[in-house]
Design a protein around this motif. Structure first.
Motif, mmCIF file in Angstrom:
data_model
loop_
_atom_site.group_PDB
_atom_site.id
_atom_site.type_symbol
_atom_site.label_atom_id
_atom_site.label_comp_id
_atom_site.label_asym_id
_atom_site.label_seq_id
_atom_site.Cartn_x
_atom_site.Cartn_y
_atom_site.Cartn_z
ATOM 1 N N GLY A 15 0.791 -1.224 0.000
ATOM 2 C CA GLY A 15 0.000 0.000 0.000
ATOM 3 C C GLY A 15 0.822 1.271 0.000
ATOM 4 O O GLY A 15 0.336 2.345 0.366
ATOM 5 N N LYS A 182 2.293 -4.190 6.112
ATOM 6 C CA LYS A 182 1.121 -4.958 6.525
ATOM 7 C C LYS A 182 1.469 -5.705 7.807
ATOM 8 O O LYS A 182 2.629 -6.060 8.028
ATOM 9 C CB LYS A 182 0.706 -5.934 5.435
ATOM 10 C CG LYS A 182 0.188 -5.261 4.173
ATOM 11 C CD LYS A 182 -0.573 -6.209 3.271
ATOM 12 C CE LYS A 182 0.323 -7.225 2.631
ATOM 13 N NZ LYS A 182 -0.393 -8.042 1.618
ATOM 14 N N THR A 221 -0.940 -0.904 6.916
ATOM 15 C CA THR A 221 -1.973 -0.796 5.896
ATOM 16 C C THR A 221 -2.713 -2.117 5.746
ATOM 17 O O THR A 221 -2.253 -3.165 6.210
ATOM 18 C CB THR A 221 -1.346 -0.425 4.541
ATOM 19 O OG1 THR A 221 -0.470 -1.495 4.135
ATOM 20 C CG2 THR A 221 -0.534 0.866 4.644
ATOM 21 N N MET A 222 -3.871 -2.040 5.108
ATOM 22 C CA MET A 222 -4.677 -3.232 4.801
ATOM 23 C C MET A 222 -4.962 -4.033 6.055
ATOM 24 O O MET A 222 -4.917 -5.269 6.059
ATOM 25 C CB MET A 222 -3.982 -4.108 3.751
ATOM 26 C CG MET A 222 -3.630 -3.366 2.484
ATOM 27 S SD MET A 222 -2.781 -4.428 1.301
ATOM 28 C CE MET A 222 -1.911 -3.206 0.311
ATOM 29 N N SER A 223 -5.217 -3.355 7.136
ATOM 30 C CA SER A 223 -5.479 -4.039 8.404
ATOM 31 C C SER A 223 -6.942 -4.447 8.498
ATOM 32 O O SER A 223 -7.805 -3.931 7.793
ATOM 33 C CB SER A 223 -5.129 -3.121 9.579
ATOM 34 O OG SER A 223 -5.930 -1.961 9.558
ATOM 35 N N ASN A 225 -8.294 -7.499 7.952
ATOM 36 C CA ASN A 225 -8.779 -8.683 7.248
ATOM 37 C C ASN A 225 -8.344 -9.951 7.995
ATOM 38 O O ASN A 225 -7.644 -9.887 8.993
ATOM 39 C CB ASN A 225 -8.301 -8.702 5.780
ATOM 40 C CG ASN A 225 -6.788 -8.720 5.661
ATOM 41 O OD1 ASN A 225 -6.112 -9.419 6.408
ATOM 42 N ND2 ASN A 225 -6.251 -7.946 4.725
ATOM 43 N N THR A 228 -4.301 -10.508 8.247
ATOM 44 C CA THR A 228 -3.590 -9.585 9.132
ATOM 45 C C THR A 228 -4.076 -9.727 10.569
ATOM 46 O O THR A 228 -3.296 -9.560 11.508
ATOM 47 C CB THR A 228 -3.764 -8.125 8.673
ATOM 48 O OG1 THR A 228 -5.161 -7.781 8.691
ATOM 49 C CG2 THR A 228 -3.227 -7.913 7.274
ATOM 50 N N THR A 255 -8.569 -2.384 5.343
ATOM 51 C CA THR A 255 -8.921 -2.928 4.034
ATOM 52 C C THR A 255 -10.267 -2.343 3.641
ATOM 53 O O THR A 255 -11.246 -2.462 4.375
ATOM 54 C CB THR A 255 -9.002 -4.459 4.093
ATOM 55 O OG1 THR A 255 -7.729 -4.981 4.510
ATOM 56 C CG2 THR A 255 -9.377 -5.044 2.751
ATOM 57 N N ASP A 256 -10.321 -1.667 2.511
ATOM 58 C CA ASP A 256 -11.532 -0.959 2.100
ATOM 59 C C ASP A 256 -11.621 -1.014 0.577
ATOM 60 O O ASP A 256 -10.738 -0.513 -0.123
ATOM 61 C CB ASP A 256 -11.477 0.499 2.582
ATOM 62 C CG ASP A 256 -12.726 1.294 2.228
ATOM 63 O OD1 ASP A 256 -13.613 0.756 1.538
ATOM 64 O OD2 ASP A 256 -12.815 2.466 2.634
ATOM 65 N N GLY A 278 -11.546 4.004 4.499
ATOM 66 C CA GLY A 278 -10.184 4.205 4.042
ATOM 67 C C GLY A 278 -9.812 5.675 3.977
ATOM 68 O O GLY A 278 -8.740 6.083 4.433
#
Length: 309
Positions: A15, A182, A221-223, A225, A228, A255-256, A278
């Motif tokens: 990300g 991540k 980032t991308m937390s 899910n 993660t 995560t969006d 996000g």
């Protein structure tokens, strides 16, 4: 004079570009800052997050991308030249104060660079190749930015994954770097590798200059899910052992799907869907970013006062 901020990680897919373009956009939109995004990745993700492929093709056809500025640095005898001011795309996403220096799918020929530097090493007092390379590394990105650095509050350098010439030159030119990651075990490896590489970069240049680049913070980032979430506690425990709390951004980017959809509009999500989870996270990250810079500035001033007294 602008703060130069690099976003970097040895790993891809964390990300990094999304953070770069949304941070830059929020700084311009919400805080009235004059910001330049500088795309150093041949995947040109930052460029295509802020302009359409059609617009990019027009810029490339008229030789107004980073490739041609690098060519001029490598081959100064080039006849047709452009300036960095001519290459910059102003008011991207129809947002005043937000500019873009477009990247390119081709940046330089490694053989040509090596050949040029070998010739320079031989001609200039037979300097060793490493010294000549380091000097070129320090000046490449810096000399491109020098003519416009006073026009901006922030210049965000979106670096490619890994550790190539452009990434090293970007880090050497920067005041701070942000490390997106991540919350997965492999991200720890990416963080450790980058930290080790930056230490080596400073050491290799130390005989001639002190590189003062500092870590501003790690952004997760991308937390949120499944993957993660499974590793979150394990990763954060390790990160907290290696870094101070001040070096870790409190806000995490969830995560969006709206963040991914924004790419289809060639605009950052803070513009396309500002009420999404996000976008709100990027807004909070930007506030933290400014607070960290202010705290860093205050610490430096206190250090100076102590040294004076």
């Amino acid at each position: 004079m602008a703060y130069i901020i690099a976003t970097a990680n040895m790993k891809g897919g964390v990300g990094k570009t999304t953070l770069s373009v949304n941070l830059a956009t929020a700084l311009a939109k919400d805080h009235g800052k004059k910001v330049l995004v500088f795309d150093l990745d041949t995947q040109i993700s930052a460029t295509l997050s802020m302009m359409s492929p059609t617009d990019f093709a027009k810029y490339r056809k008229t030789k107004r991308t980073l490739k041609y500025l690098i060519n001029q640095a490598i081959q100064p005898e080039t006849r047709s030249k452009i300036s960095v001011k001519e290459a910059i795309h102003h008011n991207v996403c129809k947002l005043p104060n937000l500019d873009l220096l477009p990247g390119d799918i081709e940046l330089y020929d490694e053989f040509v660079v090596s050949e040029m530097l070998h010739e320079e090493a031989f001609e200039v007092d037979r300097l060793d190749f490493e010294t000549v390379w380091n000097r070129f590394e320090r000046r490449l990105v810096k000399q491109i930015l020098d003519p416009v650095i006073e026009n901006y509050d922030f210049i965000i350098l979106d670096c490619a994954p890994g550790y190539n010439l452009m990434t090293r030159s970007a880090l050497a030119a920067s005041n701070f770097y942000i490390l997106p990651a991540k919350s997965e075990p492999l991200s720890i490896v990416g963080i450790q590798l980058l930290e080790r590489r930056i230490a080596q970069l400073k050491e290799s240049h130390a005989s001639e200059v002190n590189l003062n680049i500092k870590l501003l913070g790690i952004v997760f980032t991308m937390s949120g899910n499944l993957i993660t979430g499974r590793y979150y506690k394990q990763v954060m425990q390790r990160i907290n052992e290696d870094f101070d709390a001040a070096q870790i951004f409190r806000t995490q980017i969830p995560t969006d799907v709206n963040v991914a959809k924004a790419v289809d509009s060639f605009m950052p999500v803070v513009l396309t869907n500002p009420q999404s989870a996000g976008a709100k996270a990027f807004t909070q990250i930007t506030q933290e970013f400014l607070q960290k810079l202010q705290a860093t500035g205050s610490s430096q001033q206190q250090t100076q006062l102590v040294n004076i007294s």
